[in-house]
Design a protein around this motif. Structure first.
Motif, PDB file in Angstrom:
ATOM      1  N   ARG A 170     -10.790  -4.848  -0.732  1.00 38.05           N
ATOM      2  CA  ARG A 170     -11.593  -4.653  -1.967  1.00 38.05           C
ATOM      3  C   ARG A 170     -11.406  -5.671  -2.857  1.00 38.05           C
ATOM      4  NH1 ARG A 170     -14.140   0.490  -2.407  1.00 38.05           N
ATOM      5  NH2 ARG A 170     -13.124   2.115  -0.873  1.00 38.05           N
ATOM      6  N   GLN A 171      -9.897  -5.979  -3.307  1.00 32.49           N
ATOM      7  CA  GLN A 171      -9.725  -6.852  -4.067  1.00 32.49           C
ATOM      8  C   GLN A 171     -10.159  -8.527  -3.688  1.00 32.49           C
ATOM      9  OE1 GLN A 171      -8.441  -6.207  -7.035  1.00 32.49           O
ATOM     10  NE2 GLN A 171      -8.481  -8.151  -7.738  1.00 32.49           N
ATOM     11  N   LEU A 172      -9.690  -8.754  -2.460  1.00 32.13           N
ATOM     12  CA  LEU A 172     -10.307 -10.191  -1.970  1.00 32.13           C
ATOM     13  C   LEU A 172     -11.664 -10.455  -1.940  1.00 32.13           C
ATOM     14  CD1 LEU A 172      -7.236 -10.609   0.638  1.00 32.13           C
ATOM     15  CD2 LEU A 172      -7.452 -11.419  -1.500  1.00 32.13           C
ATOM     16  N   PHE A 173     -12.479  -9.341  -1.323  1.00 30.08           N
ATOM     17  CA  PHE A 173     -13.818  -9.499  -0.890  1.00 30.08           C
ATOM     18  C   PHE A 173     -14.490  -8.414  -1.887  1.00 30.08           C
ATOM     19  CE2 PHE A 173     -11.415 -10.607   2.696  1.00 30.08           C
ATOM     20  CZ  PHE A 173     -11.509 -12.154   2.807  1.00 30.08           C
ATOM     21  N   SER A 174     -14.497  -8.454  -3.183  1.00 25.60           N
ATOM     22  CA  SER A 174     -15.173  -7.421  -3.955  1.00 25.60           C
ATOM     23  C   SER A 174     -16.647  -7.311  -3.815  1.00 25.60           C
ATOM     24  CB  SER A 174     -14.806  -7.537  -5.436  1.00 25.60           C
ATOM     25  OG  SER A 174     -15.024  -8.966  -5.740  1.00 25.60           O
ATOM     26  N   LYS A 175     -17.327  -8.561  -3.320  1.00 23.15           N
ATOM     27  CA  LYS A 175     -18.782  -8.358  -3.355  1.00 23.15           C
ATOM     28  C   LYS A 175     -19.440  -8.299  -2.001  1.00 23.15           C
ATOM     29  CE  LYS A 175     -19.040 -11.461  -7.482  1.00 23.15           C
ATOM     30  NZ  LYS A 175     -18.844 -12.683  -7.832  1.00 23.15           N
ATOM     31  N   SER A 176     -18.582  -8.330  -1.134  1.00 21.80           N
ATOM     32  CA  SER A 176     -19.067  -8.338   0.347  1.00 21.80           C
ATOM     33  C   SER A 176     -18.134  -7.309   1.300  1.00 21.80           C
ATOM     34  CB  SER A 176     -19.042  -9.725   0.949  1.00 21.80           C
ATOM     35  OG  SER A 176     -19.301  -9.565   2.630  1.00 21.80           O
ATOM     36  N   ARG A 177     -19.219  -6.197   1.752  1.00 18.00           N
ATOM     37  CA  ARG A 177     -18.619  -5.072   2.351  1.00 18.00           C
ATOM     38  C   ARG A 177     -18.375  -5.555   3.835  1.00 18.00           C
ATOM     39  NH1 ARG A 177     -22.629  -0.543   2.804  1.00 18.00           N
ATOM     40  NH2 ARG A 177     -21.793   0.309   0.538  1.00 18.00           N
ATOM     41  N   LEU A 178     -19.158  -6.490   4.337  1.00 19.99           N
ATOM     42  CA  LEU A 178     -19.026  -7.230   5.661  1.00 19.99           C
ATOM     43  C   LEU A 178     -17.937  -7.927   5.684  1.00 19.99           C
ATOM     44  CD1 LEU A 178     -20.744  -8.076   8.334  1.00 19.99           C
ATOM     45  CD2 LEU A 178     -21.207 -10.148   7.417  1.00 19.99           C
ATOM     46  N   LYS A 179     -17.476  -8.520   4.768  1.00 17.49           N
ATOM     47  CA  LYS A 179     -16.124  -9.281   4.596  1.00 17.49           C
ATOM     48  C   LYS A 179     -14.924  -8.290   4.618  1.00 17.49           C
ATOM     49  CE  LYS A 179     -17.705 -13.722   2.761  1.00 17.49           C
ATOM     50  NZ  LYS A 179     -17.651 -14.723   1.544  1.00 17.49           N
ATOM     51  N   ARG A 180     -15.152  -7.281   3.887  1.00 16.07           N
ATOM     52  CA  ARG A 180     -14.158  -6.333   3.962  1.00 16.07           C
ATOM     53  C   ARG A 180     -13.876  -5.883   5.401  1.00 16.07           C
ATOM     54  NH1 ARG A 180     -16.346  -4.117  -1.080  1.00 16.07           N
ATOM     55  NH2 ARG A 180     -16.845  -2.301  -0.221  1.00 16.07           N
ATOM     56  N   GLY A 181     -14.772  -5.459   5.990  1.00 19.90           N
ATOM     57  CA  GLY A 181     -14.858  -4.718   7.506  1.00 19.90           C
ATOM     58  C   GLY A 181     -14.210  -5.873   8.199  1.00 19.90           C
ATOM     59  N   CYS A 182     -14.531  -7.377   8.343  1.00 19.43           N
ATOM     60  CA  CYS A 182     -13.904  -8.252   8.953  1.00 19.43           C
ATOM     61  C   CYS A 182     -12.530  -8.717   8.830  1.00 19.43           C
ATOM     62  CB  CYS A 182     -14.812  -9.844   8.752  1.00 19.43           C
ATOM     63  SG  CYS A 182     -16.128  -9.830   9.578  1.00 19.43           S
ATOM     64  N   PHE A 183     -12.164  -8.304   7.345  1.00 19.92           N
ATOM     65  CA  PHE A 183     -10.699  -8.397   7.020  1.00 19.92           C
ATOM     66  C   PHE A 183      -9.891  -7.210   7.629  1.00 19.92           C
ATOM     67  CE2 PHE A 183      -7.323  -7.423   4.283  1.00 19.92           C
ATOM     68  CZ  PHE A 183      -6.741  -8.324   3.931  1.00 19.92           C
ATOM     69  N   LEU A 184     -10.572  -6.176   7.789  1.00 22.87           N
ATOM     70  CA  LEU A 184      -9.784  -4.963   8.385  1.00 22.87           C
ATOM     71  C   LEU A 184      -9.604  -4.977   9.906  1.00 22.87           C
ATOM     72  CD1 LEU A 184     -11.181  -2.024   6.169  1.00 22.87           C
ATOM     73  CD2 LEU A 184      -8.950  -2.991   6.262  1.00 22.87           C
ATOM     74  N   VAL A 185     -10.801  -5.373  10.577  1.00 25.98           N
ATOM     75  CA  VAL A 185     -10.791  -6.025  11.967  1.00 25.98           C
ATOM     76  C   VAL A 185      -9.637  -6.986  12.329  1.00 25.98           C
ATOM     77  CG1 VAL A 185     -11.900  -6.894  13.727  1.00 25.98           C
ATOM     78  CG2 VAL A 185     -13.340  -5.266  12.195  1.00 25.98           C
ATOM     79  N   PHE A 186      -9.487  -8.085  11.551  1.00 24.24           N
ATOM     80  CA  PHE A 186      -8.599  -8.842  11.625  1.00 24.24           C
ATOM     81  C   PHE A 186      -7.145  -8.282  11.668  1.00 24.24           C
ATOM     82  CE2 PHE A 186     -11.921 -12.259  11.206  1.00 24.24           C
ATOM     83  CZ  PHE A 186     -11.876 -12.824  12.254  1.00 24.24           C
ATOM     84  N   ALA A 187      -6.903  -7.418  10.616  1.00 23.89           N
ATOM     85  CA  ALA A 187      -5.601  -7.107  10.454  1.00 23.89           C
ATOM     86  C   ALA A 187      -5.213  -6.024  11.400  1.00 23.89           C
ATOM     87  CB  ALA A 187      -5.787  -6.260   8.912  1.00 23.89           C
ATOM     88  N   ALA A 188      -6.253  -5.437  12.030  1.00 23.91           N
ATOM     89  CA  ALA A 188      -5.802  -4.453  13.097  1.00 23.91           C
ATOM     90  C   ALA A 188      -5.546  -5.201  14.488  1.00 23.91           C
ATOM     91  CB  ALA A 188      -7.097  -3.381  13.633  1.00 23.91           C
ATOM     92  N   LEU A 189      -6.306  -6.275  14.372  1.00 21.53           N
ATOM     93  CA  LEU A 189      -6.028  -7.195  15.860  1.00 21.53           C
ATOM     94  C   LEU A 189      -4.660  -7.945  15.529  1.00 21.53           C
ATOM     95  CD1 LEU A 189      -8.028  -8.048  18.118  1.00 21.53           C
ATOM     96  CD2 LEU A 189      -8.568  -9.912  16.917  1.00 21.53           C
ATOM     97  N   LEU A 190      -4.280  -8.208  14.464  1.00 24.05           N
ATOM     98  CA  LEU A 190      -2.945  -8.855  14.344  1.00 24.05           C
ATOM     99  C   LEU A 190      -1.918  -7.819  14.658  1.00 24.05           C
ATOM    100  CD1 LEU A 190      -4.109 -11.104  11.055  1.00 24.05           C
ATOM    101  CD2 LEU A 190      -2.998 -12.006  13.325  1.00 24.05           C
ATOM    102  N   PHE A 191      -2.177  -6.761  14.154  1.00 27.78           N
ATOM    103  CA  PHE A 191      -1.178  -5.605  14.375  1.00 27.78           C
ATOM    104  C   PHE A 191      -0.857  -5.556  15.683  1.00 27.78           C
ATOM    105  CE2 PHE A 191      -1.929  -3.209  10.004  1.00 27.78           C
ATOM    106  CZ  PHE A 191      -1.177  -4.378   9.448  1.00 27.78           C
ATOM    107  N   TRP A 192      -1.960  -5.257  16.634  1.00 31.37           N
ATOM    108  CA  TRP A 192      -1.995  -4.966  18.018  1.00 31.37           C
ATOM    109  C   TRP A 192      -1.223  -6.516  18.611  1.00 31.37           C
ATOM    110  CZ3 TRP A 192      -5.195  -7.021  21.960  1.00 31.37           C
ATOM    111  CH2 TRP A 192      -5.171  -6.238  23.309  1.00 31.37           C
TER     112      TRP A 192
END
Lengths: 326, 301
Positions: free
Chosen positions: A208-230
């Motif tokens: 939310r803080q890094l990509f306050s204007k784009s929900r798509l980017k927020r989603g991408c960020f979370l996908v990458f975070a999940a992938l990095l954890f895995w």
């Protein structure tokens, strides 16, 4: 509820200090750690039984919950009145685009798959850890650190105080008693899932803080975070390793929940919550007199920001002087 | 200090051996630095600075001191937002690419897939090298053994001496079971959690049991047993008696008697024990053994 009420108290009606639902869960988790630390220390130093510790925890929790409900109801009523008076306006909700739905669905699938893996496979890294044994010894001996968790025999000399003051085994033991689960189920199954979810909440706030204007980017960020954890479970000490194979360790909670949350809080300038995180870390990890990673990260970010500001100011001043001279 | 410096350097080498997240982080930082429009400058500066401090051995050692020296080198990387910055960089890269090539769907999909593959290759792709233990399944076997054990002398407190596979999960499965020695006997790192130490008899019992598990032997030399455990080399046992060529000889009978003297009331010996060894233990304890779940059980009064 605890988290929401606490946020209400900390940031009453300050403009620009709005909090998100993720904050409520994270602060609620931190408050549970704080509460368990309080009853843990009380039980330890007053030489009370572990069952007394559980009773005390439940009592305080119930009390706080009642106060929280009252506070939330009172705030809701106030907000409703303000809306009716036209002082505040309800925010309009933006519709979800197809790409956003796909990205968030991918994230939820990844997160769900990780949760299922943790619960079903339970590939836990047990080396260097005795949490389950400690919880079992608390429950069986009905006392905190009176018997050696490794053998079940009474201590001859004892355990280091820096270990004794950490509250996580007590919190897990309390959860075992409240929900009637075994120490293995709580420590190896339930807690890692909670830690993983709290970690995603912290990362969601960062998004939310890094990509306050784009929900798509927020989603991408979370996908990458999940992938990095895995993919990052290859070695001891990695975020993914901790979350997938040791979610009950204090260091995992610190590294995957508290530190990302603190970074988000510093970027949002929520200093009171940063202090809460610092205390939470001191309750779960051996730190240098409470000066753990959270203090370091917060101080580092703040220091750098001040440095950047002063450099910018100096640069601006020089330019002004040059312009003035010309 | 020299030791700490060495630990910091070895820690960095170890940190970069299994996977390549450190390299990926540096690549992402480079990408973010190279961009004309620098977003989230504070985060970028902080991560670059901290990554440098963690890699450089002197500052790494200082950071290890700051984190109380109890924790390993790897944990100082908690101070660097590795996951956060890699995810941030990847998001910026991919969304900018999507925006630049709005109509080229194939290219967009290919680049997205490529980024995913890079991340997976830098990590373990779900196949970590470390030895995985499905703790729930493994502890179930111990739970079965403990349940069968509890049938002998119901309600009686159990103090157990058994092979490592049983001892490892015994206290996790049942907090009511006491052990002659715990996991910290073979996982030395766990001794940091207690000031208590084990007496010589307990260590002898552990050494003898470890070799008996593997060979079903009657007697072993303590020094050889110790060496065997350290070096994981095969050994042979010879001779009888309390000492051999001036070296201490561990016998199953002596160890069992010592265990009984230390309060053990249930002994499980490995199922591969030879008959002679069993008979010696039986005569030493004055108790007949019985078979239980692939082990020989001795119930002591």
């Amino acid at each position: 509820m605890l988290g929401k009420a606490a946020l209400g108290i900390l940031y009453k009606r300050q403009s620009g200090k709005e909090c998100y639902w993720e904050d409520c869960f994270l602060v609620g988790g931190i408050l549970c750690i704080g509460l368990s630390e309080a009853v843990h220390l009380g039980t330890l130093f007053l030489h009370k039984n572990f069952s007394d510790c559980i009773k005390l925890f439940v009592l305080f929790l119930e009390l706080f919950m009642v106060v929280s409900v009252l506070l939330i109801v009172w705030r809701r009523a106030r907000e409703k009145a303000e809306v009716q008076e036209g002082r505040t306006s309800g925010g309009s909700r933006q519709a979800w685009a197809r790409g956003e739905i796909i990205v968030f669905a991918a994230f939820f699938l990844l997160a769900l798959w990780q949760v299922i893996t943790i619960v079903t496979e339970q590939y836990v890294y047990l080396r260097r850890d005795m949490t389950v044994e400690a919880v079992n010894s608390f429950l069986t001996a009905d006392a905190i650190y009176q018997v050696n968790p490794m053998t079940g025999q009474p201590y001859e000399i004892g355990a280091p105080l820096r270990l004794k003051i950490l509250c996580l085994p007590t919190l897990y033991g309390i959860l075992c008693r409240i929900f009637g689960l075994s120490a293995m189920q709580v420590v190896w199954g339930v807690i890692p899932v909670i830690t993983l979810l709290l970690s995603y909440l912290a990362y969601s706030l960062l998004a939310r803080q890094l990509f306050s204007k784009s929900r798509l980017k927020r989603g991408c960020f979370l996908v990458f975070a999940a992938l990095l954890f895995w993919a990052g479970d290859y070695a001891y000490g990695m975020d993914g390793f901790g979350l997938l194979h040791g979610g009950f360790w204090g260091v995992t909670i610190r590294g995957a929940v508290l530190v990302p949350y603190v970074i988000g809080l510093v970027l949002r300038r929520r200093w009171k919550l940063v202090v809460l995180c610092v205390f939470a870390e001191a309750c779960i990890v051996w730190t240098l007199y409470g000066l753990g990673a959270c203090v370091f990260v917060a101080a580092g970010l703040l220091g750098l920001e001040q440095l950047m500001k002063s450099l910018k100011k100096r640069k601006g001043g020089k330019e002004e002087t040059v312009c003035g001279n010309s | 200090m020299w030791e700490l410096l060495k630990n910091a350097w070895m820690g960095w080498l170890e940190y970069t051996t299994g996977g390549k997240y450190a390299a990926l982080l540096l690549a992402v930082l480079l990408f973010l630095w190279m961009r004309r429009k620098k977003e989230q400058k504070l985060l970028l500066y902080y991560t670059s600075l901290m990554a440098g401090l963690c890699i450089f051995p002197v500052s790494g050692a200082l950071l290890m001191m700051y984190q109380t020296r109890f924790y390993d080198y790897q944990w100082i990387w908690n101070l660097v937002p590795v996951t956060l910055v890699i995810a941030f960089g990847a998001t910026v890269f991919i969304t900018e690419y999507w925006e630049s090539y709005k109509k080229e769907r194939f290219n967009k999909a290919a680049v997205t897939l490529l980024v995913f593959v890079v991340i997976l290759l830098c990590g373990s792709a779900g196949n970590a090298e470390w030895e995985k233990h499905a703790v729930l399944a493994e502890s179930e076997e111990t739970a079965e053994v403990l349940e069968l054990l509890s049938a002998y002398g119901e309600g009686e407190e159990i103090c157990l001496w058994a092979p490592q596979e049983v001892m490892e999960y015994a206290r996790a499965v049942d907090g009511g079971v006491k052990l002659l020695y715990g996991r910290n006997m073979w996982e030395k790192w766990l001794n940091a959690y207690s000031y208590d130490t084990y007496c010589e008899e307990q260590v002898d019992c552990y050494l003898w049991m470890t070799l008996a598990e593997e060979n079903g032997e009657l007697e072993v030399l303590a020094e050889q047993a110790s060496e065997r455990i350290k070096s994981e080399e095969e050994m042979s046992t010879e001779g009888t008696g309390q000492r051999l060529n001036g070296k201490k000889l561990l016998s199953g009978a002596d160890c069992a008697k010592n265990a009984a003297a230390l309060g053990v009331n249930r002994i499980l010996l490995p199922g591969n024990m030879n008959r002679d060894a069993l008979q010696q233990v039986e005569s030493a304890l004055g108790v007949q053994s019985r078979e239980l779940a692939g082990f020989y059980l001795f119930v002591l009064p």
